[in-house]
Structures are given as C-alpha cells and as structure tokens.
Write a protein that holds these residues in place. Structure first.
Motif, mmCIF file in Angstrom:
data_model
loop_
_atom_site.group_PDB
_atom_site.id
_atom_site.type_symbol
_atom_site.label_atom_id
_atom_site.label_comp_id
_atom_site.label_asym_id
_atom_site.label_seq_id
_atom_site.Cartn_x
_atom_site.Cartn_y
_atom_site.Cartn_z
ATOM 1 N N GLU A 101 24.433 -14.289 29.726
ATOM 2 C CA GLU A 101 23.020 -14.074 30.063
ATOM 3 C C GLU A 101 22.287 -13.390 28.907
ATOM 4 O OE1 GLU A 101 20.569 -11.997 33.743
ATOM 5 O OE2 GLU A 101 22.690 -12.491 34.037
ATOM 6 N N VAL A 102 22.942 -12.433 28.260
ATOM 7 C CA VAL A 102 22.337 -11.782 27.093
ATOM 8 C C VAL A 102 22.231 -12.784 25.945
ATOM 9 C CG1 VAL A 102 22.577 -9.959 25.355
ATOM 10 C CG2 VAL A 102 23.101 -9.483 27.746
ATOM 11 N N ARG A 103 23.292 -13.571 25.725
ATOM 12 C CA ARG A 103 23.233 -14.594 24.668
ATOM 13 C C ARG A 103 22.056 -15.539 24.891
ATOM 14 N NH1 ARG A 103 27.909 -17.503 25.377
ATOM 15 N NH2 ARG A 103 29.274 -15.850 25.954
ATOM 16 N N ASP A 104 21.855 -15.968 26.126
ATOM 17 C CA ASP A 104 20.716 -16.848 26.438
ATOM 18 C C ASP A 104 19.396 -16.131 26.176
ATOM 19 O OD1 ASP A 104 22.425 -18.875 27.201
ATOM 20 O OD2 ASP A 104 22.176 -18.521 29.365
ATOM 21 N N PHE A 105 19.312 -14.866 26.554
ATOM 22 C CA PHE A 105 18.080 -14.098 26.381
ATOM 23 C C PHE A 105 17.724 -13.932 24.903
ATOM 24 C CE2 PHE A 105 15.886 -9.973 25.902
ATOM 25 C CZ PHE A 105 14.737 -10.266 26.606
ATOM 26 N N ILE A 106 18.720 -13.690 24.062
ATOM 27 C CA ILE A 106 18.455 -13.492 22.632
ATOM 28 C C ILE A 106 18.553 -14.796 21.835
ATOM 29 C CG2 ILE A 106 19.011 -11.040 22.598
ATOM 30 C CD1 ILE A 106 21.795 -11.668 21.659
ATOM 31 N N ARG A 107 18.806 -15.881 22.549
ATOM 32 C CA ARG A 107 18.809 -17.226 21.967
ATOM 33 C C ARG A 107 19.849 -17.423 20.860
ATOM 34 N NH1 ARG A 107 13.043 -16.160 22.461
ATOM 35 N NH2 ARG A 107 12.266 -17.324 24.229
ATOM 36 N N ILE A 108 21.085 -17.055 21.167
ATOM 37 C CA ILE A 108 22.170 -17.401 20.256
ATOM 38 C C ILE A 108 23.140 -18.303 21.007
ATOM 39 C CG2 ILE A 108 21.953 -15.319 18.836
ATOM 40 C CD1 ILE A 108 24.471 -14.226 20.214
ATOM 41 N N ASP A 109 23.771 -19.220 20.283
ATOM 42 C CA ASP A 109 24.641 -20.202 20.928
ATOM 43 C C ASP A 109 26.090 -20.103 20.475
ATOM 44 O OD1 ASP A 109 24.320 -21.152 18.377
ATOM 45 O OD2 ASP A 109 23.562 -23.118 18.960
ATOM 46 N N HIS A 110 26.483 -18.950 19.962
ATOM 47 C CA HIS A 110 27.871 -18.741 19.559
ATOM 48 C C HIS A 110 28.417 -17.504 20.269
ATOM 49 C CE1 HIS A 110 26.708 -15.303 17.048
ATOM 50 N NE2 HIS A 110 25.665 -16.034 16.660
ATOM 51 N N GLN A 111 29.726 -17.383 20.250
ATOM 52 C CA GLN A 111 30.373 -16.264 20.926
ATOM 53 C C GLN A 111 30.925 -15.230 19.949
ATOM 54 O OE1 GLN A 111 33.238 -18.169 23.459
ATOM 55 N NE2 GLN A 111 31.688 -18.975 24.838
ATOM 56 N N ALA A 112 30.576 -15.361 18.680
ATOM 57 C CA ALA A 112 31.110 -14.474 17.649
ATOM 58 C C ALA A 112 30.719 -13.011 17.871
ATOM 59 C CB ALA A 112 30.651 -14.935 16.267
ATOM 60 N N ASP A 113 29.594 -12.766 18.497
ATOM 61 C CA ASP A 113 29.116 -11.393 18.698
ATOM 62 C C ASP A 113 29.338 -10.872 20.119
ATOM 63 O OD1 ASP A 113 28.251 -11.277 16.072
ATOM 64 O OD2 ASP A 113 26.213 -11.933 16.549
ATOM 65 N N ASP A 114 30.213 -11.526 20.877
ATOM 66 C CA ASP A 114 30.422 -11.122 22.276
ATOM 67 C C ASP A 114 30.924 -9.684 22.416
ATOM 68 O OD1 ASP A 114 29.476 -13.540 23.113
ATOM 69 O OD2 ASP A 114 31.328 -14.186 24.101
ATOM 70 N N ALA A 115 31.761 -9.233 21.497
ATOM 71 C CA ALA A 115 32.249 -7.845 21.578
ATOM 72 C C ALA A 115 31.090 -6.867 21.383
ATOM 73 C CB ALA A 115 33.346 -7.595 20.551
#
Length: 181
Positions: free
Chosen positions: A18-32
C-alpha cells in the motif's frame, strides 16, 4: 509513551505494498526501509492519538493502594493478571477476591486492591490496542500511517519539503485521546 519500534508486530506485506502504491514505486528493493518507515509512522500515530494501535501485552507497575488507579495504556481490552511485588522484588499472584478491576466505556483500565497487606507495588498484566492486527485498524489511522511512511520515504535523504503532510493529522485527529495529568 510509545513502545520501541522493534516491539511492534510484523508489518504485513499488503501494508508495505500500500505504501509502495502510494509513493508510486513498482519494485520491492526498498521494502525493508518501508517497513521501518511504517513502524516509525505507527509509533508517531500512537504518540499523537494517545492510544495503542495494535493489541499487545502490557505490564504496569503501580503502588499497592486501596484506591482506584488508572492503567497507563489505552484502550484496555482485558486485564489478565495482578501480582503483588514485595520490597525484595519477589512477586506473588493475588487471588481474584483481593482486587477489583474495571474497564470503562473509554477503554481506561482501573484497578483497586481490596486489602492492604504491606506489599509495596503491584504488577498488572493486560492487553491494550485499538485493533487486533494491522488489517483491522480504522481506515483513517491506517491511511495516515501510509501517508506518513510515504513522507518518510520521500524525505529519507534529509531533504524536507516543509514538514509532514497536514492530511496525516487530519486523519488521526478524530482518534486522539487527550490525557490531563
């Protein structure tokens, strides 16, 4: 009055997404990093609202008194154990008839000893929190946490765009509990 960030329950993958969608990024590299930002945002939300968000076990140490005393965290869901702690630090479980408990309509937990027998403190174990898990948080609290985590992500390099979004406090304000001394 917040807990250390490490004590928070695991952040679910859907909240990170949900945060990734909100900040408009499509990768999981920054999930931590997003996980850490979510924990920080949730901690700020607890501090702002004066309530624990996700139900967790809490222990309070209180003076051993025969008057009603408030528990420190809100909203209390259940009170599970009361122990008398002697001056030497040794605990002993109190029988149910030795104390009274109450959880009022505002979620404030109360405890009162029925008898004074020389103990110096009591330890009260209880559960407190608005929701049982992240998925059950009210929408305003959850959206404010997502927005705050997005703000932290966008400003992670020390560039501040003028402070946190005012929408965050607008989302959290209806849940704010003020405690007066």
């Amino acid at each position: 009055m917040s807990f250390p960030i490490a004590d928070w329950p695991d952040v679910p993958a859907d909240l990170i997404a949900e945060v990734r969608d909100f900040i408009r990024i499509d990768h999981q590299a920054d999930d931590a990093a997003i996980d850490a930002f979510l924990r920080s945002a949730a901690s700020l939300c607890e501090d702002f609202t004066g309530q624990m968000l996700i139900a967790r076990s809490v222990t309070d140490m209180l003076p051993a008194r025969q008057v009603w005393q408030k528990l420190k965290r809100l909203p209390v869901q259940s009170i599970s154990a009361v122990e008398r702690v002697a001056a030497d630090g040794n605990p002993s479980i109190l029988a149910v008839e030795d104390y009274a408990v109450d959880i009022d309509s505002d979620g404030i937990g109360w405890i009162k000893l029925q008898h004074g027998d020389g103990g110096s403190r009591i330890r009260v174990a209880y559960s407190a929190g608005v929701a049982p898990d992240w998925g059950d948080l009210p929408a305003g609290l959850r959206q404010g946490i997502v927005r705050m985590a997005g703000y932290f992500y966008a400003n992670r390099d020390g560039v501040d765009a003028g402070g946190p979004p005012s929408a965050v406090t607008a989302l959290w304000r209806p849940y704010r509990r003020m405690r007066i001394g």
